[in-house]
Design a protein around this motif. Structure first.
Motif, PDB file in Angstrom:
ATOM      1  N   LYS C   2       0.822  -1.212   0.000  1.00  9.84           N
ATOM      2  CA  LYS C   2       0.000   0.000   0.000  1.00  9.84           C
ATOM      3  C   LYS C   2       0.861   1.269   0.000  1.00  9.84           C
ATOM      4  O   LYS C   2       1.990   1.268   0.493  1.00  9.84           O
ATOM      5  CB  LYS C   2      -0.937   0.011   1.215  1.00  9.84           C
ATOM      6  CG  LYS C   2      -0.191   0.080   2.532  1.00  9.84           C
ATOM      7  CD  LYS C   2      -1.108   0.150   3.716  1.00  9.84           C
ATOM      8  CE  LYS C   2      -0.268   0.171   4.988  1.00  9.84           C
ATOM      9  NZ  LYS C   2      -1.015   0.270   6.198  1.00  9.84           N
ATOM     10  N   SER C   3       0.294   2.313  -0.564  1.00  4.31           N
ATOM     11  CA  SER C   3       0.998   3.585  -0.589  1.00  4.31           C
ATOM     12  C   SER C   3       0.623   4.414   0.647  1.00  4.31           C
ATOM     13  O   SER C   3      -0.542   4.599   0.958  1.00  4.31           O
ATOM     14  CB  SER C   3       0.621   4.360  -1.850  1.00  4.31           C
ATOM     15  OG  SER C   3       1.168   5.658  -1.764  1.00  4.31           O
ATOM     16  N   ILE C   4       1.633   4.878   1.336  1.00  2.00           N
ATOM     17  CA  ILE C   4       1.383   5.706   2.519  1.00  2.00           C
ATOM     18  C   ILE C   4       1.843   7.139   2.259  1.00  2.00           C
ATOM     19  O   ILE C   4       1.817   7.984   3.149  1.00  2.00           O
ATOM     20  CB  ILE C   4       2.121   5.146   3.745  1.00  2.00           C
ATOM     21  CG1 ILE C   4       3.602   4.930   3.415  1.00  2.00           C
ATOM     22  CG2 ILE C   4       1.501   3.850   4.218  1.00  2.00           C
ATOM     23  CD1 ILE C   4       4.525   5.536   4.388  1.00  2.00           C
ATOM     24  N   LYS C   5       2.289   7.385   1.018  1.00  2.00           N
ATOM     25  CA  LYS C   5       2.943   8.664   0.724  1.00  2.00           C
ATOM     26  C   LYS C   5       2.040   9.873   0.985  1.00  2.00           C
ATOM     27  O   LYS C   5       2.482  10.870   1.544  1.00  2.00           O
ATOM     28  CB  LYS C   5       3.410   8.676  -0.726  1.00  2.00           C
ATOM     29  CG  LYS C   5       4.359   9.831  -1.009  1.00  2.00           C
ATOM     30  CD  LYS C   5       4.898   9.770  -2.423  1.00  2.00           C
ATOM     31  CE  LYS C   5       5.439  11.110  -2.828  1.00  2.00           C
ATOM     32  NZ  LYS C   5       4.798  11.603  -4.053  1.00  2.00           N
ATOM     33  N   ASP C   6       0.774   9.762   0.590  1.00  2.00           N
ATOM     34  CA  ASP C   6      -0.110  10.911   0.760  1.00  2.00           C
ATOM     35  C   ASP C   6      -0.312  11.251   2.231  1.00  2.00           C
ATOM     36  O   ASP C   6      -0.261  12.412   2.630  1.00  2.00           O
ATOM     37  CB  ASP C   6      -1.465  10.650   0.088  1.00  2.00           C
ATOM     38  CG  ASP C   6      -1.323  10.616  -1.433  1.00  2.00           C
ATOM     39  OD1 ASP C   6      -0.273  11.074  -1.928  1.00  2.00           O
ATOM     40  OD2 ASP C   6      -2.244  10.120  -2.099  1.00  2.00           O
ATOM     41  N   LYS C   7      -0.520  10.203   3.033  1.00  2.00           N
ATOM     42  CA  LYS C   7      -0.705  10.446   4.472  1.00  2.00           C
ATOM     43  C   LYS C   7       0.561  11.015   5.094  1.00  2.00           C
ATOM     44  O   LYS C   7       0.511  11.902   5.952  1.00  2.00           O
ATOM     45  CB  LYS C   7      -1.096   9.140   5.170  1.00  2.00           C
ATOM     46  CG  LYS C   7      -2.547   8.782   4.961  1.00  2.00           C
ATOM     47  CD  LYS C   7      -2.898   7.485   5.650  1.00  2.00           C
ATOM     48  CE  LYS C   7      -4.353   7.132   5.385  1.00  2.00           C
ATOM     49  NZ  LYS C   7      -4.656   5.754   5.719  1.00  2.00           N
ATOM     50  N   LEU C   8       1.709  10.489   4.638  1.00  2.00           N
ATOM     51  CA  LEU C   8       2.981  10.991   5.156  1.00  2.00           C
ATOM     52  C   LEU C   8       3.186  12.447   4.742  1.00  2.00           C
ATOM     53  O   LEU C   8       3.676  13.260   5.530  1.00  2.00           O
ATOM     54  CB  LEU C   8       4.129  10.110   4.643  1.00  2.00           C
ATOM     55  CG  LEU C   8       5.522  10.459   5.158  1.00  2.00           C
ATOM     56  CD1 LEU C   8       5.621  10.264   6.664  1.00  2.00           C
ATOM     57  CD2 LEU C   8       6.584   9.620   4.451  1.00  2.00           C
ATOM     58  N   SER C   9       2.785  12.781   3.502  1.00  2.00           N
ATOM     59  CA  SER C   9       2.911  14.170   3.029  1.00  2.00           C
ATOM     60  C   SER C   9       2.129  15.121   3.921  1.00  2.00           C
ATOM     61  O   SER C   9       2.610  16.190   4.289  1.00  2.00           O
ATOM     62  CB  SER C   9       2.376  14.304   1.606  1.00  2.00           C
ATOM     63  OG  SER C   9       3.282  13.719   0.712  1.00  2.00           O
ATOM     64  N   ILE C  10       0.921  14.716   4.293  1.00  2.00           N
ATOM     65  CA  ILE C  10       0.094  15.572   5.155  1.00  2.00           C
ATOM     66  C   ILE C  10       0.751  15.729   6.517  1.00  2.00           C
ATOM     67  O   ILE C  10       0.849  16.832   7.065  1.00  2.00           O
ATOM     68  CB  ILE C  10      -1.333  14.984   5.293  1.00  2.00           C
ATOM     69  CG1 ILE C  10      -2.030  15.012   3.938  1.00  2.00           C
ATOM     70  CG2 ILE C  10      -2.149  15.759   6.323  1.00  2.00           C
ATOM     71  CD1 ILE C  10      -3.308  14.199   3.868  1.00  2.00           C
ATOM     72  N   ALA C  11       1.262  14.621   7.064  1.00  2.00           N
ATOM     73  CA  ALA C  11       1.898  14.663   8.385  1.00  2.00           C
ATOM     74  C   ALA C  11       3.133  15.556   8.375  1.00  2.00           C
ATOM     75  O   ALA C  11       3.325  16.384   9.270  1.00  2.00           O
ATOM     76  CB  ALA C  11       2.256  13.247   8.835  1.00  2.00           C
ATOM     77  N   THR C  12       3.971  15.426   7.321  1.00  2.00           N
ATOM     78  CA  THR C  12       5.185  16.256   7.272  1.00  2.00           C
ATOM     79  C   THR C  12       4.816  17.721   7.087  1.00  2.00           C
ATOM     80  O   THR C  12       5.392  18.595   7.712  1.00  2.00           O
ATOM     81  CB  THR C  12       6.128  15.832   6.121  1.00  2.00           C
ATOM     82  OG1 THR C  12       5.350  15.626   4.955  1.00  2.00           O
ATOM     83  CG2 THR C  12       6.871  14.566   6.444  1.00  2.00           C
ATOM     84  N   CYS C  13       3.832  17.945   6.257  1.00  2.00           N
ATOM     85  CA  CYS C  13       3.393  19.320   6.007  1.00  2.00           C
ATOM     86  C   CYS C  13       2.903  19.969   7.304  1.00  2.00           C
ATOM     87  O   CYS C  13       3.233  21.110   7.614  1.00  2.00           O
ATOM     88  CB  CYS C  13       2.296  19.305   4.963  1.00  2.00           C
ATOM     89  SG  CYS C  13       1.992  20.901   4.261  1.00  2.00           S
ATOM     90  N   THR C  14       2.142  19.205   8.090  1.00  2.00           N
ATOM     91  CA  THR C  14       1.637  19.711   9.373  1.00  2.00           C
ATOM     92  C   THR C  14       2.785  20.096  10.297  1.00  2.00           C
ATOM     93  O   THR C  14       2.787  21.159  10.900  1.00  2.00           O
ATOM     94  CB  THR C  14       0.771  18.639  10.054  1.00  2.00           C
ATOM     95  OG1 THR C  14      -0.247  18.256   9.152  1.00  2.00           O
ATOM     96  CG2 THR C  14       0.152  19.166  11.331  1.00  2.00           C
ATOM     97  N   LEU C  15       3.785  19.233  10.357  1.00  2.00           N
ATOM     98  CA  LEU C  15       4.921  19.509  11.241  1.00  2.00           C
ATOM     99  C   LEU C  15       5.726  20.708  10.739  1.00  2.00           C
ATOM    100  O   LEU C  15       6.137  21.558  11.515  1.00  2.00           O
ATOM    101  CB  LEU C  15       5.820  18.269  11.334  1.00  2.00           C
ATOM    102  CG  LEU C  15       7.102  18.419  12.145  1.00  2.00           C
ATOM    103  CD1 LEU C  15       6.798  18.789  13.592  1.00  2.00           C
ATOM    104  CD2 LEU C  15       7.931  17.148  12.095  1.00  2.00           C
ATOM    105  N   LEU C  16       5.916  20.781   9.419  1.00  2.00           N
ATOM    106  CA  LEU C  16       6.818  21.811   8.891  1.00  2.00           C
ATOM    107  C   LEU C  16       6.179  23.190   8.769  1.00  2.00           C
ATOM    108  O   LEU C  16       6.879  24.178   8.693  1.00  2.00           O
ATOM    109  CB  LEU C  16       7.351  21.381   7.519  1.00  2.00           C
ATOM    110  CG  LEU C  16       8.275  20.166   7.572  1.00  2.00           C
ATOM    111  CD1 LEU C  16       8.614  19.711   6.165  1.00  2.00           C
ATOM    112  CD2 LEU C  16       9.553  20.481   8.339  1.00  2.00           C
ATOM    113  N   THR C  17       4.868  23.262   8.764  1.00  2.00           N
ATOM    114  CA  THR C  17       4.265  24.588   8.645  1.00  2.00           C
ATOM    115  C   THR C  17       4.138  25.265   9.993  1.00  2.00           C
ATOM    116  O   THR C  17       3.275  26.099  10.196  1.00  2.00           O
ATOM    117  CB  THR C  17       2.881  24.531   7.976  1.00  2.00           C
ATOM    118  OG1 THR C  17       2.139  23.496   8.582  1.00  2.00           O
ATOM    119  CG2 THR C  17       2.986  24.310   6.497  1.00  2.00           C
TER     120      THR C  17
END
Lengths: 296, 81, 412
Positions: C2-17
């Motif tokens: 399974k692809s987890i990339k989209d969920k990971l993108s949201i999580a990283t974006c949340t942390l970095l913003t």
């Protein structure tokens, strides 16, 4: 603590160098203006140092020390730390419990010095009860660890620092800047004339000497997991330093090194770490993520 | 009014003395970088840390004293004064 | 796999913003703050029960709206301005003299009243650019004997380094004032005659300019200048003033005011007010104690000037709990037309006269504390304070009140 840095002039960019987070740090500034370059270097060094001091598990004056020495009491954390813990929690779930910031205590028995010192099965069994993010009570902003447990944000910190530094520099400097902390890299914009930054990827068999290839990077992040120098060798078996927190043993058949290109350095870093934790399924995992990667 | 003015200055000085370190450190002006604003971003460091308390106090003292204003414009009028 | 990339993108974006703070702003679009206040004066004077709800939320990336609702129920008794009535020779009509209510045979120098007020306000904060914000607002307030309608606009401009914020604001308010029996009494007309005019109207124009500045990593300070001009009916239609004669026995040296007549008060038709307000917040110490200090200097063309100091000191107790003692001090001079009573010596009545204790020279202080802690995913605050006021010449020369407030805020 004295902090030194160097600034080197190239044709159409500057290279600023300093050491932080126990690795060589470098920023490339696509400008001809020395003041801009100095300013970017100062920002980068300040931010890298700040994050190192705040999240290093080797210091005794930061939030990580406070949490790791809380003896079962509840600790309130600041917003930035809370953000990291939320992120660690999401990574724990996304990696199917393989990425676990409580697994650092395994270092007490696993010392990857190229020797043949493999811990006994009993030693591993004894330490497992002290591992498991699910045993921690995390209700933002309050964290409660069980006695004997520790957390370590080292698996996130460097990549986080790269992205944070890139963003902060971008707030005041319009020229393209490439941030490289020990091989974890990010940039928010291409160089002048829309040319990409070129990044060399290490061959894990010939560390630091031959570049496997050159990766052009217009914008985004790149990170590498794996370290050819950190392993144990016993009875002809090579034990990688990637440990599975659910078993306490190294992940079998893990690649020696995984490099991923993604939107941000942090994303690339997590994908490469998750891939390592998948062992012999690393390639399969990365293919499913639809990202550019190099697996060796 | 004069003795009262003295009382006020005394109050300021007294509050200053008991928080001597704070007073000296507080007024030193130095540039603050964006990544150094973790403390300033806290709820308790806002100039109005508890808007509900401020809202209620404004109403109470508006209806019990002759002086008002200073914090902003707008807010509801009432027949209490 | 399974692809987890989209969920990971949201999580990283949340942390970095910007970490948890901004992540909260994205995930929790609505902020509800509710509060209950009990305000009770000693000697069964005024009691106020107030309920407030404040809801704000982002409707787009650049627009935030805030809705505020207030319900007040007020009851009790309040001094009318008249002298104590033991020696009064005036029969006092309860319907007109009471503070907008049913006077139930209480002494007419104190009038019983009860009223309900409903207040509503709406504001819209617009982010114009990275450094500029514009806020528009409207508000209305309705009581049985008072209507108020207002509109306001405020501009906030940050400097490039976000170290300084400039503020400029304007507000206009239109008020209608009347008694529950209709109209307003004749200013300085005899209470006994009961002559009434139409409703009172008042326009108020309010402007503010201000600057707030980050002084260092742990200090922020603010300076505002606020000017308010109001034109129209300023009189309190329920307040009266006694005409008195001094009676007594020179042998025993016991004197008293004997009321010979009673008039409705009268105030000027305009008022120009100035307020200079400064405040600061500073954090210090191991535990992160925070001190808030503010000072206001106020003066107006009714000859009132005032100094107000407000000091709070918050000590964190761990786990998000805190204790915050509060001290407030206020002193003011009297309005030029304030008088205890009008002396019955045959001279003509003054143009303006009021015996309202709030226009008297006075000093007052409030002391108390607030306690706060996280509760069920939100923030709970409780405060208890005691207010004391002393008036120089007014018939009732003191007032003390208990202030109790509970507030609860939660993000959704």
């Amino acid at each position: 603590m004295p902090q030194t840095s160097d600034l080197i002039t190239r044709d159409d960019y500057f290279i600023g160098r300093f050491t932080a987070m126990a690795c060589p740090c470098e920023i490339l500034i696509s400008t001809n203006d020395k003041k801009t370059a100095i300013h970017a270097l100062e920002i980068a060094q300040a931010e890298a140092t700040r994050i190192e001091q705040k999240f290093s598990r080797y210091r005794k004056d930061n939030i990580i020390f406070k949490i790791n020495n809380s003896n079962g009491t509840t600790i309130e954390v600041d917003e930035e730390t809370a953000g990291m813990l939320d992120f660690a929690n999401q990574c724990y779930e996304l990696s199917d419990k393989k990425f676990d910031i409580t697994s650092g205590v395994l270092r007490e028995i696993w010392k990857f010095d190229g020797s043949n010192n493999i811990p006994s099965k009993q030693q591993v069994m004894d330490i497992l009860p002290r591992i498991g993010w699910n045993k921690i009570t995390w209700e933002n902003p309050f964290i409660t660890l069980q006695r004997g447990m520790e957390i370590d944000l080292g698996g996130i910190g460097k990549e986080y620092a790269v992205d944070q530094t890139t963003q902060i520099i971008h707030k005041t400097i319009t020229d393209s800047v490439l941030v490289n902390f020990g091989g974890d890299i990010a940039t928010l914009s291409p160089r002048k004339n829309n040319t990409p930054w070129l990044i060399g990827v290490d061959d894990p068999e010939n560390t630091g000497r031959n570049a496997l290839g050159q990766i052009p990077l217009l914008r985004g992040g790149l990170a590498t997991s794996g370290d050819a120098r950190r392993y144990l060798l016993k009875d002809g078996i090579r034990y990688s330093h990637i440990l599975d927190p659910t078993t306490g043993w190294p992940v079998p058949d893990a690649p020696r090194s995984v490099t991923v290109v993604a939107n941000t350095c942090l994303e690339a870093g997590m994908l490469s770490t998750f891939a390592m934790l998948e062992g012999n399924k690393a390639k399969e995992f990365l293919q499913a993520q639809d990202v550019q990667f190099w697996c060796a | 009014m004069k003795p009262l003015l003295i009382t006020i200055s005394l109050l300021i000085i007294l509050s200053g003395c008991s928080l001597k370190d704070a007073t000296i450190a507080a007024f030193k002006s130095e540039p603050v970088q964006p990544w150094e604003r973790d403390i300033l971003a806290r709820d308790d460091m806002q100039l109005e840390p508890d808007p509900m308390r401020a809202f209620v106090d404004d109403h109470i003292y508006f209806s019990k004293e002759a002086a008002t204003g200073g914090k902003g414009v707008g807010g509801g009028g009432c027949g209490c004064n | 796999m399974k692809s987890i990339k989209d969920k990971l993108s949201i999580a990283t974006c949340t942390l970095l913003t910007g970490g948890a703070h901004q992540a909260q702003a994205i995930d929790n679009a609505w902020d509800l703050d509710t509060s209950y206040l009990y305000y009770g004066e000693a000697d069964d004077r005024v009691t106020v029960n107030k309920a407030i709800a404040n809801l704000s939320g982002d409707i787009t990336d650049n627009d935030r709206v805030t809705i505020n609702l207030v319900l007040d129920t007020m009851s009790g008794a309040t001094p009318t301005g008249a002298v104590e009535s033991e020696t009064s020779s005036v029969t006092f009509s309860s319907a007109s003299g009471a503070g907008g209510s049913t006077a139930t045979g209480g002494a007419p120098d104190i009038a019983d009243f009860s009223d309900t007020r409903l207040g509503f306000s709406l504001s819209w904060e617009q982010t114009i650019s990275r450094l500029r914000k514009l806020t528009y607002g409207g508000n209305l307030s309705v009581e049985k004997d008072y209507h108020s309608y207002g509109a306001n606009a405020t501009l906030n401009q940050d400097t490039e380094d976000r170290g300084t914020t400039y503020t400029a604001g304007l507000a206009v308010t239109y008020d209608e004032i009347f008694t529950k029996t209709g109209g307003t009494p004749d200013p300085l007309g005899r209470v006994e005659d009961g002559v009434t005019f139409g409703d009172g109207e008042r326009y108020t124009y309010n402007a503010i300019v201000g600057v707030s500045k980050v002084l260092n990593k742990k200090t922020v300070a603010q300076l505002n200048y606020n000017i308010t001009y109001s034109d129209g009916y300023h009189t309190d239609p329920y307040k009266v003033i006694s005409e008195v004669r001094l009676v007594g026995d020179s042998e025993t040296n016991a004197f008293a005011f004997a009321e010979t007549d009673r008039y409705y008060e009268s105030r000027p038709g305009s008022r120009l007010r100035h307020a200079l307000f400064t405040s600061m917040a500073h954090q210090y110490g191991e535990k992160g104690e925070v001190v808030h200090l503010s000072y206001r200097y106020y003066f107006d063309d009714w000859d009132i000037s005032a100094h107000t100091i407000d000091l709070t000191h918050r000590t964190p107790l761990g786990l998000g709990r805190y204790i915050e003692p509060h001290f407030r001090f206020h002193m003011q001079s009297s309005a030029e037309f304030f008088m205890h009573s009008i002396l019955d010596d045959g001279s003509p009545l003054p143009e303006f006269a009021s015996a309202d204790y709030r226009l008297d020279q006075s000093t007052g202080y409030t002391i108390g504390a607030e306690y706060g802690q996280p509760w069920k995913g939100g923030n709970l605050r409780i405060r208890l304070e005691q207010m004391e006021q002393n008036f120089e010449d007014a018939e009732y020369d003191e007032n003390s009140a208990l202030i109790f407030q509970v507030s609860y805020q939660k993000l959704f």
